[in-house]
Design a protein around this motif. Structure first.
Motif, PDB file in Angstrom:
ATOM      1  N   GLU A 155      33.930  22.173  -4.997  1.00 39.47           N
ATOM      2  CA  GLU A 155      33.403  23.524  -4.793  1.00 39.47           C
ATOM      3  C   GLU A 155      32.009  23.542  -4.178  1.00 39.47           C
ATOM      4  N   THR A 156      31.335  22.395  -4.106  1.00 44.78           N
ATOM      5  CA  THR A 156      29.985  22.369  -3.547  1.00 44.78           C
ATOM      6  C   THR A 156      29.851  21.479  -2.318  1.00 44.78           C
ATOM      7  N   ASN A 157      30.907  20.813  -1.886  1.00 42.73           N
ATOM      8  CA  ASN A 157      30.821  19.911  -0.744  1.00 42.73           C
ATOM      9  C   ASN A 157      31.950  20.199   0.237  1.00 42.73           C
ATOM     10  N   VAL A 158      31.567  20.422   1.508  1.00 46.12           N
ATOM     11  CA  VAL A 158      32.541  20.736   2.554  1.00 46.12           C
ATOM     12  C   VAL A 158      32.286  19.834   3.756  1.00 46.12           C
ATOM     13  N   LEU A 159      33.365  19.263   4.304  1.00 46.54           N
ATOM     14  CA  LEU A 159      33.295  18.421   5.494  1.00 46.54           C
ATOM     15  C   LEU A 159      34.109  19.091   6.602  1.00 46.54           C
ATOM     16  N   LEU A 166      34.885  18.024  27.120  1.00 47.05           N
ATOM     17  CA  LEU A 166      35.251  17.534  25.792  1.00 47.05           C
ATOM     18  C   LEU A 166      34.081  17.753  24.868  1.00 47.05           C
ATOM     19  N   GLN A 167      34.374  18.304  23.692  1.00 43.04           N
ATOM     20  CA  GLN A 167      33.341  18.533  22.684  1.00 43.04           C
ATOM     21  C   GLN A 167      33.870  18.112  21.317  1.00 43.04           C
ATOM     22  N   TYR A 168      32.965  17.653  20.477  1.00 42.71           N
ATOM     23  CA  TYR A 168      33.335  17.399  19.088  1.00 42.71           C
ATOM     24  C   TYR A 168      32.207  17.873  18.183  1.00 42.71           C
ATOM     25  N   GLU A 169      32.576  18.126  16.934  1.00 43.54           N
ATOM     26  CA  GLU A 169      31.584  18.572  15.959  1.00 43.54           C
ATOM     27  C   GLU A 169      31.935  17.994  14.594  1.00 43.54           C
ATOM     28  N   LEU A 170      30.977  17.346  13.974  1.00 45.60           N
ATOM     29  CA  LEU A 170      31.118  16.834  12.622  1.00 45.60           C
ATOM     30  C   LEU A 170      30.028  17.458  11.779  1.00 45.60           C
ATOM     31  N   GLN A 171      30.428  18.055  10.655  1.00 47.33           N
ATOM     32  CA  GLN A 171      29.440  18.726   9.806  1.00 47.33           C
ATOM     33  C   GLN A 171      29.725  18.444   8.329  1.00 47.33           C
ATOM     34  N   TYR A 172      28.655  18.184   7.606  1.00 44.50           N
ATOM     35  CA  TYR A 172      28.745  18.050   6.156  1.00 44.50           C
ATOM     36  C   TYR A 172      27.770  19.025   5.529  1.00 44.50           C
ATOM     37  N   LYS A 173      28.250  19.823   4.579  1.00 51.36           N
ATOM     38  CA  LYS A 173      27.401  20.792   3.903  1.00 51.36           C
ATOM     39  C   LYS A 173      27.533  20.640   2.395  1.00 51.36           C
ATOM     40  N   LYS A 174      26.390  20.581   1.732  1.00 51.79           N
ATOM     41  CA  LYS A 174      26.367  20.512   0.272  1.00 51.79           C
ATOM     42  C   LYS A 174      25.651  21.736  -0.266  1.00 51.79           C
ATOM     43  N   ASP A 175      26.320  22.467  -1.136  1.00 52.04           N
ATOM     44  CA  ASP A 175      25.709  23.593  -1.849  1.00 52.04           C
ATOM     45  C   ASP A 175      25.365  23.144  -3.259  1.00 52.04           C
ATOM     46  N   PHE A 176      24.181  23.492  -3.702  1.00 53.45           N
ATOM     47  CA  PHE A 176      23.758  23.136  -5.050  1.00 53.45           C
ATOM     48  C   PHE A 176      24.075  24.295  -5.995  1.00 53.45           C
ATOM     49  N   LYS A 177      24.497  23.965  -7.201  1.00 52.52           N
ATOM     50  CA  LYS A 177      24.993  24.978  -8.134  1.00 52.52           C
ATOM     51  C   LYS A 177      23.924  25.930  -8.629  1.00 52.52           C
ATOM     52  N   GLU A 203      22.878  29.618  -4.458  1.00 52.24           N
ATOM     53  CA  GLU A 203      23.726  29.535  -3.278  1.00 52.24           C
ATOM     54  C   GLU A 203      22.927  29.298  -1.999  1.00 52.24           C
ATOM     55  N   GLU A 204      21.610  29.563  -2.025  1.00 54.09           N
ATOM     56  CA  GLU A 204      20.762  29.314  -0.862  1.00 54.09           C
ATOM     57  C   GLU A 204      20.210  27.890  -0.845  1.00 54.09           C
ATOM     58  N   HIS A 205      20.462  27.121  -1.906  1.00 57.94           N
ATOM     59  CA  HIS A 205      19.998  25.734  -1.987  1.00 57.94           C
ATOM     60  C   HIS A 205      21.045  24.852  -1.310  1.00 57.94           C
ATOM     61  N   THR A 206      20.754  24.392  -0.080  1.00 51.88           N
ATOM     62  CA  THR A 206      21.772  23.706   0.712  1.00 51.88           C
ATOM     63  C   THR A 206      21.199  22.491   1.423  1.00 51.88           C
ATOM     64  N   LEU A 207      22.110  21.572   1.728  1.00 54.28           N
ATOM     65  CA  LEU A 207      21.824  20.415   2.575  1.00 54.28           C
ATOM     66  C   LEU A 207      22.897  20.395   3.659  1.00 54.28           C
ATOM     67  N   LEU A 208      22.486  20.337   4.917  1.00 54.50           N
ATOM     68  CA  LEU A 208      23.433  20.428   6.023  1.00 54.50           C
ATOM     69  C   LEU A 208      23.150  19.346   7.050  1.00 54.50           C
ATOM     70  N   PHE A 209      24.190  18.578   7.392  1.00 52.31           N
ATOM     71  CA  PHE A 209      24.104  17.597   8.477  1.00 52.31           C
ATOM     72  C   PHE A 209      25.175  17.937   9.497  1.00 52.31           C
ATOM     73  N   SER A 210      24.805  17.914  10.768  1.00 56.20           N
ATOM     74  CA  SER A 210      25.785  18.181  11.815  1.00 56.20           C
ATOM     75  C   SER A 210      25.538  17.262  13.000  1.00 56.20           C
TER      76      SER A 210
END
Length: 794
Positions: free
Chosen positions: A320-324, A369-380, A383-390
């Protein structure tokens, strides 16, 4: 947005009362999950209240999370539990008999309340603008979200924003706007295409307009940033839509969008194919005032394209807090350019000395050709406390061959044949890391880094037919290599109270730029380090009046085509080329903006000032009736302007949206011993009216006016044009019929004049009227959408 505010106010009221009314005792934990009766979808922000049985006063409470779940504790002894949400019927549960440490309510199903739902429609009908610390937020209301419009059409409703016939977005009349999706670069928002057409208004929560970006954002560009925030919706199952479009000049496409959402995965794809014809009527007049000779050219440039596009991607919800997220896009354009230009050489007395035609046959293939890799972590904790790598990768290629044939009609012999070949390759990689931490409700910290690599090679060759054989022209043949690396680091801190807030930040960027003309060995290496500070503040006088002020430092780095000295020689009397020695522009930007809410009307008034150094201007040199346009760094520019926009709905069936921008500027500079000091002004206005007609038909008319203005050499004429659109909803919004007419009166003509002591140049360009008809249908829980294919790169 209004519903969330109502729920938040209710929640704060409950918390306030809980501090006054709670009693001591053993804590009881109460848990459950709230869903809607129709579709069993979770209800976020539903109010869960614990109230005293005798007094009926609230004791404690909470709101449900995004998945509808809740948990709260109480030490009260005699209470009941009430679950409520605007538009749904309340449910009440009594306390179980006996002593217990836990109450599990399980899944609580709320049914719709028809009367309240009607009230919601009225309350949430109009899209509105509000202020945040460093941005203006355009909340998308029901007036737009139920129309089936695309993101491009929604953007055209946002004050200060305009979208032209090609889908190019401008802010305050300036292009070069950076578009983000949920705060980051994305395949959908990339400049290579208008995949924004695949986002419907129903999917958009809000649009953030940042005219003076903080240090968090890339310092590149002076026009600002537009961030499209997508709703956090759960549409489980198979959803999709199909769109068919046709238009004149020839523009035909079909697109299919599919989405499959499960508990863990969200799979999405888009397939599209189409063809289009992009004609341009062009007239150029080069006048040699020394030798009294004029070259007049006129004709139509065509760019016929067949294009194919596929997008595949998936969101993987690890928990619930990590999306790839991983997505990719491949597109292919096949070009054909059967252009023709008529030339005439005119003498001092107006006599025609020679006439000839120049015909072009060009074929090209443009893979993308395009690609996108993203990792997002939400802290419990928030909801505004986030870490995002793309990581975003873009690849573009052009394999093009052209043949130009001159045919003499009368007078002196101008027969000639030329061939050109272009082998172009570009790769851009963007890596971004952002961390946001709201320590409290008032204090927030942001920090992060970005690394952008741009690697380009352009192999360009020109051959002339001489005595039956093609001979290379070494003056127009070379391999241009371009490599740029930019590393950015930033940090910001913000305080935002109920009335007043302030945000300050600093960004460091290190730029390493290398260009090389491989054949001739000419190299230009530039390395520079810059700091980009920003300060923003806002003050809310009351619910109707707010004020925002900000400062930021920006940079405009010369683009590839500003630096590349070789261009298409379609018209060999009007040549555009780049300047490998070009330096970047730097701009200090200040602005103050106020917002006034007067009943159903919102008024925005802003004042801004910009100071730019090393301004890049295109300068024309003239020799043998050949004009060569080349960008140069020429002095400074001080501009001061005011901006006004408003939205007013005098009746439920009518909405008016007005936009006005006026600016004065002072130019100072020297080029080749010539002094270019002058003052000028420029203004623009836009008035859009939207009329709700019977039978679920919407009529939209937009009038635009751009005033004349002056550059270092040129005088640009004004422009007045009208766009019109009709939209008919079918099957409760599942299907949409649309008709759009851009430039209804074919009055949008770009004209410019250069008047110098030794020469004069006149240019005009017109695309003409564009008519399009489309049909879209959404199935499952999909919405009708627009698909018009990838926008042409160059």
């Amino acid at each position: 947005m209004k519903y969330k505010i109502i729920q938040l106010v209710s929640f704060l009221f409950l918390i306030l009362n809980s501090t006054l009314s709670s009693a001591q005792g053993n804590k009881i934990t109460i848990t459950g999950k709230v869903v809607e009766e129709r579709g069993k979808q979770p209800i976020a922000f539903a109010t869960v209240m614990i109230a005293d049985v005798k007094t009926k006063k609230p004791i404690s409470g909470t709101t449900t999370s995004d998945d509808g779940s809740f948990e709260l504790k109480t030490d009260a002894m005699d209470f009941y539990i009430e679950i409520s949400f605007l538009g749904f019927q309340n449910k009440i549960f009594g306390k179980p008999p006996g002593q217990t440490q836990a109450i599990t309510l399980g899944t609580i199903v709320l049914s719709e309340n028809a009367e309240q739902l009607q009230e919601v429609v009225v309350a949430g009908e109009i899209s509105r603008t509000e202020f945040k610390l460093d941005k203006r937020v355009f909340n998308v209301g029901k007036d737009l979200s139920t129309t089936g419009a695309s993101a491009l059409e929604v953007l055209n409703n946002v004050p200060s924003v305009n979208v032209n016939i090609e889908g190019q977005v401008s802010l305050r009349g300036s292009q070069g706007v950076q578009i983000l999706i949920n705060g980051k670069p994305s395949i959908i928002a990339s400049e290579q295409g208008n995949a924004l057409g695949t986002i419907t208004a129903d999917m958009i929560d809000r649009i953030e307009v940042i005219t003076n970006p903080s240090a968090k954002y890339d310092a590149e560009g002076t026009s600002g940033i537009i961030n499209i925030v997508i709703k956090k919706e759960e549409r489980k199952g198979l959803n999709g839509s199909i769109s068919v479009n046709t238009g004149a000049p020839d523009s035909h496409s079909i697109g299919v969008s599919l989405n499959r959402r499960t508990e863990k995965f969200n799979l999405f794809s888009q397939l599209g194919v189409g063809l289009r014809n992009l004609p341009n009527d062009i007239v150029t007049r080069n006048v040699d005032l020394v030798n009294n000779r004029t070259i007049l050219s006129s004709g139509t440039e065509y760019r016929n394209e067949t294009y194919y596009n596929i997008v595949l991607g998936t969101d993987y919800h690890i928990n619930e807090t990590n999306v790839l997220t991983l997505s990719g896009n491949f597109a292919m354009e096949i070009e054909d350019q059967p252009s023709s230009t008529a030339f005439a050489a005119i003498g001092a007395n107006g006599e025609t000395n020679a006439e000839w035609d120049r015909n072009e046959v060009t074929e090209a293939k443009n893979p993308k050709l395009q690609y996108e890799l993203q990792y997002k972590k939400d802290f419990k904790d928030n909801e505004e406390h986030t870490l995002l790598f793309s990581a975003l990768g873009n690849f573009f290629g052009k394999d093009q061959s052209s043949e130009f044939i001159n045919t003499t009609i009368s007078g002196e012999n101008n027969d000639a044949t030329q061939q050109t070949r272009t082998d172009f390759k570009e790769a851009v990689f963007t890596y971004k890391l952002d961390y946001t931490n709201p320590f409290t409700e008032q204090w927030t910290m942001e920090t992060g880094a970005q690394y952008v690599l741009n690697d380009v090679s352009n192999d360009y060759e020109v051959n002339n037919l001489i005595e039956g054989e093609f001979v290379n022209d070494p003056g127009l043949t070379n391999i241009f290599e371009y490599n740029q690396k930019v590393l950015g680091l930033y940090g910001t801190g913000a305080y935002e109270g109920k009335k007043w807030g302030v945000k300050a930040g600093l960004r460091l960027e290190l730029t390493d730029l290398n260009t090389l003309l491989a054949t001739s060995g000419e190299a230009n290496d530039q390395k520079y380090t810059n700091f980009f500070p920003s300060v923003h503040t806002s003050y809310k006088f009351n619910d109707r009046v707010s004020l925002q002020a900000g400062y930021s430092k920006r940079i405009y780095r010369p683009r590839l085509w500003d630096l590349n000295p070789f261009f298409n020689i379609r018209n060999n009397f009007s040549i555009r080329q780049g300047n490998p020695d070009l330096l970047p522009e730097f701009t200090d930007s200040y602005e103050i903006i106020s917002i006034y809410i007067l009943g159903k009307t919102s008024l925005n008034l802003g004042i801004y000032r910009r100071y730019t150094t090393d301004v890049i201007e295109r300068v024309s040199t003239f020799e043998n009736n050949v004009s060569t346009y080349r960008p140069e760094n020429i002095g400074t520019n001080k501009s001061t302007g005011i901006e006004f926009n408003t939205k007013y709905s005098p009746a439920k069936w009518l909405t008016l949206n007005g936009d006005f921008n006026y600016g004065q500027y002072k130019r100072k500079g020297v080029f080749d011993t010539s002094v270019f000091d002058f003052n000028g002004d420029q203004w623009s206005a836009k008035l859009m009216s939207k009329v709700k007609l019977p039978l679920d038909i919407d009529l939209e008319m937009t009038g635009n006016y751009l005033s004349s203005y002056q550059t270092v050499q040129s005088a640009i004429d004004d422009n007045l044009y009208l766009d019109l659109g009709l939209r008919k909803s079918l099957f409760k919004g599942k299907a949409v019929l649309s008709l759009s007419v851009r430039d209804v009166f074919a009055s949008r003509i770009d004209e410019s004049r250069i008047m110098q002591p030794e020469f004069e140049i006149y240019n005009t360009r017109q695309r003409g009227r564009f008519v399009a008809f489309g049909f879209s249908y959404g199935f499952g829980k999909g919405e009708a959408m627009e698909y018009s294919g990838q926008r042409r790169r160059f």
